[in-house]
Scaffold this motif. Structure first.
Motif, PDB file in Angstrom:
ATOM      1  N   GLY A  47      36.906  30.069  56.300  1.00 33.73           N
ATOM      2  CA  GLY A  47      36.418  29.079  55.202  1.00 33.73           C
ATOM      3  C   GLY A  47      35.630  27.952  55.921  1.00 33.73           C
ATOM      4  N   VAL A  48      35.090  28.553  57.203  1.00 37.84           N
ATOM      5  CA  VAL A  48      34.144  27.662  58.054  1.00 37.84           C
ATOM      6  C   VAL A  48      32.969  27.401  57.096  1.00 37.84           C
ATOM      7  CG1 VAL A  48      32.755  27.314  59.968  1.00 37.84           C
ATOM      8  CG2 VAL A  48      35.123  28.127  60.150  1.00 37.84           C
ATOM      9  N   THR A  49      32.259  26.316  57.064  1.00 39.33           N
ATOM     10  CA  THR A  49      30.756  25.956  56.786  1.00 39.33           C
ATOM     11  C   THR A  49      30.124  25.352  57.905  1.00 39.33           C
ATOM     12  OG1 THR A  49      31.732  25.266  54.526  1.00 39.33           O
ATOM     13  CG2 THR A  49      29.497  24.293  55.190  1.00 39.33           C
ATOM     14  N   LEU A  50      29.233  26.208  58.072  1.00 36.41           N
ATOM     15  CA  LEU A  50      27.973  26.007  59.029  1.00 36.41           C
ATOM     16  C   LEU A  50      26.733  25.311  58.755  1.00 36.41           C
ATOM     17  CD1 LEU A  50      27.496  25.892  62.443  1.00 36.41           C
ATOM     18  CD2 LEU A  50      26.817  28.402  62.056  1.00 36.41           C
ATOM     19  N   THR A  51      26.255  24.192  59.412  1.00 35.58           N
ATOM     20  CA  THR A  51      25.169  23.654  58.881  1.00 35.58           C
ATOM     21  C   THR A  51      24.439  23.100  60.029  1.00 35.58           C
ATOM     22  OG1 THR A  51      25.918  22.860  56.653  1.00 35.58           O
ATOM     23  CG2 THR A  51      23.953  21.819  57.500  1.00 35.58           C
TER      24      THR A  51
END
Length: 67
Positions: A47-51
């Motif tokens: 569930g990681v979000t990478l920006t």
């Protein structure tokens, strides 16, 4: 619903893939971190979000309306 948020952020930083580091600059110091160690901390986490974002300051408005 309760939520716990874990995040890591770097500001005014440069990523250097030649030595796998991320270096953060501020007015008082320079700090360098291992990009590989950062990625290892998140390895396998679901569930990681990478920006990755870059902000550039806009030039001042000269007062003319171009419309």
């Amino acid at each position: 619903m309760s939520m716990v948020v874990k995040s890591e952020s770097f500001e005014n930083a440069i990523i250097d893939t030649s030595d796998m580091t991320i270096t953060e600059y501020d007015t008082d110091s320079v700090r360098t971190y291992s990009l590989l160690e950062l990625l290892k901390r998140w390895d396998g986490v679901v569930g990681v979000t990478l920006t990755i974002r870059r902000s550039i300051q806009l030039p001042p408005d000269d007062g003319r309306d171009e419309y």
